[in-house]
Design an enzyme around this catalytic site. Structure first.
Site, PDB file in Angstrom:
ATOM      1  N   ARG A  42       0.815  -1.219   0.000  1.00  0.00           N
ATOM      2  CA  ARG A  42       0.000   0.000   0.000  1.00  0.00           C
ATOM      3  C   ARG A  42       0.848   1.268   0.000  1.00  0.00           C
ATOM      4  O   ARG A  42       0.496   2.252  -0.636  1.00  0.00           O
ATOM      5  CB  ARG A  42      -0.943  -0.005   1.200  1.00  0.00           C
ATOM      6  N   ASP A 154     -14.678   9.653  11.346  1.00  0.00           N
ATOM      7  CA  ASP A 154     -13.657   8.700  10.912  1.00  0.00           C
ATOM      8  C   ASP A 154     -12.326   9.440  10.823  1.00  0.00           C
ATOM      9  O   ASP A 154     -12.282  10.671  10.776  1.00  0.00           O
ATOM     10  CB  ASP A 154     -14.014   8.080   9.555  1.00  0.00           C
TER      11      ASP A 154
HETATM   12  C1  LIG Z   1     -13.569  -1.636   8.906  1.00  0.00           C
HETATM   13  S1  LIG Z   1     -14.132   0.034   8.975  1.00  0.00           S
HETATM   14  C2  LIG Z   1     -15.648  -0.169   9.887  1.00  0.00           C
HETATM   15  C3  LIG Z   1     -16.770   0.674   9.328  1.00  0.00           C
HETATM   16  C4  LIG Z   1     -18.116   0.521  10.037  1.00  0.00           C
HETATM   17  N1  LIG Z   1     -18.029   0.874  11.426  1.00  0.00           N
HETATM   18  C5  LIG Z   1     -18.643  -0.883   9.900  1.00  0.00           C
HETATM   19  O1  LIG Z   1     -18.597  -1.659  10.842  1.00  0.00           O
HETATM   20  O2  LIG Z   1     -19.116  -1.224   8.808  1.00  0.00           O
HETATM   21  C6  LIG Z   1     -13.020   0.711  10.213  1.00  0.00           C
HETATM   22  C7  LIG Z   1     -12.945   2.241  10.160  1.00  0.00           C
HETATM   23  O3  LIG Z   1     -12.296   2.698  11.340  1.00  0.00           O
HETATM   24  C8  LIG Z   1     -11.519   3.829  11.005  1.00  0.00           C
HETATM   25  N2  LIG Z   1     -10.482   4.028  12.031  1.00  0.00           N
HETATM   26  C9  LIG Z   1      -9.407   3.256  12.315  1.00  0.00           C
HETATM   27  N3  LIG Z   1      -8.681   3.798  13.291  1.00  0.00           N
HETATM   28  C10 LIG Z   1      -9.307   4.937  13.656  1.00  0.00           C
HETATM   29  C11 LIG Z   1      -9.045   5.955  14.609  1.00  0.00           C
HETATM   30  N4  LIG Z   1      -7.970   5.911  15.398  1.00  0.00           N
HETATM   31  N5  LIG Z   1      -9.900   6.988  14.709  1.00  0.00           N
HETATM   32  C12 LIG Z   1     -10.988   7.058  13.906  1.00  0.00           C
HETATM   33  N6  LIG Z   1     -11.298   6.146  12.973  1.00  0.00           N
HETATM   34  C13 LIG Z   1     -10.460   5.092  12.839  1.00  0.00           C
HETATM   35  C14 LIG Z   1     -10.953   3.496   9.631  1.00  0.00           C
HETATM   36  O4  LIG Z   1     -10.562   4.650   8.921  1.00  0.00           O
HETATM   37  C15 LIG Z   1     -12.136   2.756   8.980  1.00  0.00           C
HETATM   38  O5  LIG Z   1     -12.912   3.604   8.189  1.00  0.00           O
END
Ligand SMILES: C[S@@+](CC[C@H](N)C(=O)[O-])C[C@H]1O[C@@H](n2cnc3c(N)ncnc32)[C@H](O)[C@@H]1O
Length: 284
Positions: A42, A154
């Site tokens: 990536r 996010d």
């Molecule tokens: C796998 S997605 C989950 C999306 C949704 N909650 C769902 O369950 O369908 C995880 C998300 O968490 C966000 N994320 C990861 N670390 C984070 C942080 N420290 N603060 C805010 N968002 C974060 C990522 O950018 C990503 O969009």
């Protein structure tokens, strides 16, 4: 600088260690050893874009970048954003049947104000907060007369841009019940592929904002519901414990926390009451 070489820029273990520490410190994501190839694949794209020759140059660039833009771009490239409308559907049933029904009954008895606050923490490209808004709009009579809002946050600016646009392919809206789809989406393109946009009713309830869960939280709450699903899975236990405690603080009494189906609070120290797998309540 030579782009031919950049196709397969090597990432050494010590360079991976530095990137891993930076990611952990800034956004809490713990990258295991097995993620080294993924990170390399990536971030190679970032190196190419910036015309940097190797990962030492990239790490230096990251450290010198006072704007924080490259850190954002790196986290965007590394994080996993998988999501869908009505993902883990039983949570939305519980929201409607368990939480909103009670709120409606309380509001009818004038025991409590018509106020509803939901937070989608880690909302990715918006499918989760829009699903929440669909449930609220379709099950709370005259929601417009409520002080109701869904906060959707996010870390990823790329995902937030998509979420704010609110435009989805036919494939992505497949998991929305057709009746609800025709009520809350408008078809804005039919060829070559169908595209749907969430309508203004739904948009008026959802507020997107960039927020790093590891940083300060400017909002005061209290929230009736927090969805933090499939986010903590990338954090270590200590980080998860701190986060869950902060959620507890921000929830109203009887507030609900939803976590992802592959997550659990079982091995963490916390103050929540267990309701059912992946559903927790702050005791009144
Ligand atoms: C796998 S997605 C989950 C999306 C949704 N909650 C769902 O369950 O369908 C995880 C998300 O968490 C966000 N994320 C990861 N670390 C984070 C942080 N420290 N603060 C805010 N968002 C974060 C990522 O950018 C990503 O969009």
């Amino acid at each position: 600088m030579a782009s031919a070489v950049l196709q397969s820029t090597e990432l050494t273990e010590s360079q991976f260690g530095e990137i891993r520490a930076l990611v952990k410190n800034t956004c809490g994501i713990s990258l295991g050893d097995e993620k080294m190839q993924l990170v390399k694949a990536r971030l190679n794209k970032r190196l190419r874009k910036l015309s940097l020759a190797d990962y030492d140059e990239y790490i230096n660039f990251l450290r010198r970048d006072r704007t924080g833009n490259e850190l954002t771009a790196m986290l965007d490239a590394i994080s996993t954003n998988l999501t869908s409308f009505f993902r883990e559907a039983d949570h939305f049933d519980y929201l409607e049947q368990g939480i909103l029904k009670r709120k409606i009954a309380e509001a009818a008895n004038e025991k409590s104000p018509k106020r509803l606050r939901v937070w989608s923490a880690g909302c990715s490209s918006g499918e989760e907060p829009y699903s929440i808004a669909i449930v609220a709009c379709s099950s709370v009579p005259n929601l417009k007369s409520w002080d109701a809002a869904v906060l959707a946050t996010d870390l990823s600016t790329r995902m937030l841009e998509r979420a704010t646009n609110g435009v989805y392919s036919a494939e992505r809206v497949k998991t929305v019940n057709p009746q609800l789809r025709s009520r809350y989406f408008e078809c804005i393109q039919t060829r070559p592929d169908r595209l749907y946009r969430v309508n203004n009713t739904l948009r008026s309830f959802v507020h997107f904002s960039r927020l790093n869960l590891m940083g300060d939280w400017p909002m005061r709450g209290p929230f009736d519901v927090i969805f933090c699903r499939n986010v903590m899975i990338y954090f270590d236990k200590a980080t998860q414990t701190r986060l869950v405690e902060r959620f507890w603080e921000l929830l109203a009494p009887r507030g609900t926390l939803f976590i992802g189906h592959s997550e659990s609070l079982t091995s963490l120290k916390h103050r929540f009451k267990y309701v059912q797998p992946t559903v927790y309540e702050k005791a009144a």
